[in-house]
Design a protein around this motif. Sequence first.
Motif, PDB file in Angstrom:
ATOM      1  N   LEU A 172      70.458  40.961 -35.775  1.00  0.00           N
ATOM      2  CA  LEU A 172      71.379  42.088 -35.905  1.00  0.00           C
ATOM      3  C   LEU A 172      70.694  43.342 -36.431  1.00  0.00           C
ATOM      4  O   LEU A 172      71.317  44.390 -36.525  1.00  0.00           O
ATOM      5  N   CYS A 173      69.426  43.255 -36.805  1.00  0.00           N
ATOM      6  CA  CYS A 173      68.681  44.456 -37.182  1.00  0.00           C
ATOM      7  C   CYS A 173      67.337  44.427 -36.474  1.00  0.00           C
ATOM      8  O   CYS A 173      66.911  43.392 -35.973  1.00  0.00           O
ATOM      9  N   ASP A 174      66.691  45.579 -36.402  1.00  0.00           N
ATOM     10  CA  ASP A 174      65.398  45.662 -35.735  1.00  0.00           C
ATOM     11  C   ASP A 174      64.342  44.943 -36.565  1.00  0.00           C
ATOM     12  O   ASP A 174      64.466  44.788 -37.774  1.00  0.00           O
ATOM     13  N   GLY A 175      63.297  44.526 -35.910  1.00  0.00           N
ATOM     14  CA  GLY A 175      62.200  43.890 -36.622  1.00  0.00           C
ATOM     15  C   GLY A 175      62.169  42.399 -36.409  1.00  0.00           C
ATOM     16  O   GLY A 175      63.062  41.808 -35.807  1.00  0.00           O
ATOM     17  N   PRO A 176      61.125  41.761 -36.924  1.00  0.00           N
ATOM     18  CA  PRO A 176      60.966  40.310 -36.760  1.00  0.00           C
ATOM     19  C   PRO A 176      62.062  39.542 -37.490  1.00  0.00           C
ATOM     20  O   PRO A 176      62.726  40.064 -38.380  1.00  0.00           O
ATOM     21  N   ASN A 177      62.235  38.294 -37.095  1.00  0.00           N
ATOM     22  CA  ASN A 177      63.295  37.468 -37.671  1.00  0.00           C
ATOM     23  C   ASN A 177      62.787  36.044 -37.885  1.00  0.00           C
ATOM     24  O   ASN A 177      63.347  35.090 -37.364  1.00  0.00           O
ATOM     25  N   ASP A 178      61.694  35.901 -38.671  1.00  0.00           N
ATOM     26  CA  ASP A 178      61.173  34.558 -38.954  1.00  0.00           C
ATOM     27  C   ASP A 178      62.155  33.743 -39.781  1.00  0.00           C
ATOM     28  O   ASP A 178      62.213  32.525 -39.676  1.00  0.00           O
ATOM     29  N   GLY A 179      62.916  34.406 -40.644  1.00  0.00           N
ATOM     30  CA  GLY A 179      63.855  33.699 -41.502  1.00  0.00           C
ATOM     31  C   GLY A 179      63.158  32.891 -42.580  1.00  0.00           C
ATOM     32  O   GLY A 179      61.931  32.792 -42.633  1.00  0.00           O
ATOM     33  N   MET A 180      63.960  32.326 -43.461  1.00  0.00           N
ATOM     34  CA  MET A 180      63.472  31.442 -44.522  1.00  0.00           C
ATOM     35  C   MET A 180      64.316  30.178 -44.477  1.00  0.00           C
ATOM     36  O   MET A 180      65.546  30.261 -44.534  1.00  0.00           O
ATOM     37  N   THR A 181      63.670  29.041 -44.369  1.00  0.00           N
ATOM     38  CA  THR A 181      64.373  27.761 -44.386  1.00  0.00           C
ATOM     39  C   THR A 181      63.777  26.923 -45.511  1.00  0.00           C
ATOM     40  O   THR A 181      62.573  26.675 -45.524  1.00  0.00           O
ATOM     41  N   ARG A 182      64.637  26.530 -46.434  1.00  0.00           N
ATOM     42  CA  ARG A 182      64.192  25.776 -47.614  1.00  0.00           C
ATOM     43  C   ARG A 182      65.081  24.560 -47.811  1.00  0.00           C
ATOM     44  O   ARG A 182      66.268  24.594 -47.523  1.00  0.00           O
ATOM     45  N   ALA A 183      64.501  23.492 -48.338  1.00  0.00           N
ATOM     46  CA  ALA A 183      65.257  22.282 -48.675  1.00  0.00           C
ATOM     47  C   ALA A 183      64.975  21.953 -50.128  1.00  0.00           C
ATOM     48  O   ALA A 183      63.885  22.203 -50.636  1.00  0.00           O
ATOM     49  N   GLY A 184      65.978  21.393 -50.786  1.00  0.00           N
ATOM     50  CA  GLY A 184      65.772  21.073 -52.188  1.00  0.00           C
ATOM     51  C   GLY A 184      66.854  20.170 -52.746  1.00  0.00           C
ATOM     52  O   GLY A 184      67.689  19.628 -52.017  1.00  0.00           O
ATOM     53  N   ILE A 185      66.827  20.062 -54.042  1.00  0.00           N
ATOM     54  CA  ILE A 185      67.765  19.213 -54.771  1.00  0.00           C
ATOM     55  C   ILE A 185      68.292  19.992 -55.970  1.00  0.00           C
ATOM     56  O   ILE A 185      67.565  20.793 -56.575  1.00  0.00           O
ATOM     57  N   GLN A 186      69.562  19.792 -56.289  1.00  0.00           N
ATOM     58  CA  GLN A 186      70.190  20.472 -57.409  1.00  0.00           C
ATOM     59  C   GLN A 186      70.990  19.480 -58.236  1.00  0.00           C
ATOM     60  O   GLN A 186      71.612  18.569 -57.705  1.00  0.00           O
ATOM     61  N   ILE A 187      70.964  19.704 -59.540  1.00  0.00           N
ATOM     62  CA  ILE A 187      71.810  18.962 -60.477  1.00  0.00           C
ATOM     63  C   ILE A 187      72.956  19.884 -60.868  1.00  0.00           C
ATOM     64  O   ILE A 187      72.732  21.034 -61.235  1.00  0.00           O
ATOM     65  N   GLY A 188      74.182  19.392 -60.754  1.00  0.00           N
ATOM     66  CA  GLY A 188      75.340  20.219 -61.048  1.00  0.00           C
ATOM     67  C   GLY A 188      76.139  19.702 -62.231  1.00  0.00           C
ATOM     68  O   GLY A 188      76.196  18.493 -62.481  1.00  0.00           O
ATOM     69  N   TYR A 189      76.745  20.651 -62.960  1.00  0.00           N
ATOM     70  CA  TYR A 189      77.682  20.296 -64.021  1.00  0.00           C
ATOM     71  C   TYR A 189      78.997  20.993 -63.732  1.00  0.00           C
ATOM     72  O   TYR A 189      79.073  22.218 -63.687  1.00  0.00           O
ATOM     73  N   LYS A 190      80.056  20.222 -63.490  1.00  0.00           N
ATOM     74  CA  LYS A 190      81.387  20.741 -63.201  1.00  0.00           C
ATOM     75  C   LYS A 190      82.192  20.767 -64.489  1.00  0.00           C
ATOM     76  O   LYS A 190      82.295  19.779 -65.179  1.00  0.00           O
ATOM     77  N   PHE A 191      82.732  21.945 -64.810  1.00  0.00           N
ATOM     78  CA  PHE A 191      83.483  22.115 -66.055  1.00  0.00           C
ATOM     79  C   PHE A 191      84.877  21.526 -65.943  1.00  0.00           C
ATOM     80  O   PHE A 191      85.395  21.302 -64.882  1.00  0.00           O
TER      81      PHE A 191
END
Length: 191
Positions: A172-191
């Motif tokens: 949707l904008c001019d220029g290259p579009n390599d993007g960023m793709t990341r995978a990971g893990i998260q620890i969550g605390y629900k209040f």
Amino acid sequence: MSADFGSIVLRFLTTALLAAVADTVAGSASAGEQIFDELRFGVSTSLQSGHSREDGVFPEITALFDPFGYEQAVGWQQQLLRPRVHLGTSIGTAGEATQFFTGFTWTVDLNEKLFAEAGFGGVIHTGDLDSNDDGPDLGCRVLFHEYAGAGYRFTPHWNVMAQIAHSSHANLCDGPNDGMTRAGIQIGYKF
């Protein structure tokens, strides 16, 4: 499509999210409740190869808010109709891009312990826009941001989630579009 369309979409999403967060904060402050519905801490790494690969790891923190009553939803249909709002950052190490993202999060309980999640919104990043020999060429400063994940609840408060996230401008904008793709893990605390 032009960069103007992407800017309009991002402004709309940002305005809607800020209004939802402000409503949550104001409602929680007056009702004496917590501001955050959930806080998550984690780490991710790049899944890309070649010159688009990002070096290092990316510590992450995400806050989730509940302005639409997700907590009161019964069944997956109601959960899908009541997304939470997320606001977070993924911190670049080894000279790579830091991201500041926001959007909507849809969480569906598969059973009492397992859940699936998807999110969509926007991101502002510090990465290179073009002519980068090491790391992705991203084309514009503001990108779309989406993720999908699966998680496990240890208790009603603590959970762990594996996720994959992608950020790009969808041409949707001019220029290259390599993007960023990341995978990971998260620890969550629900209040």
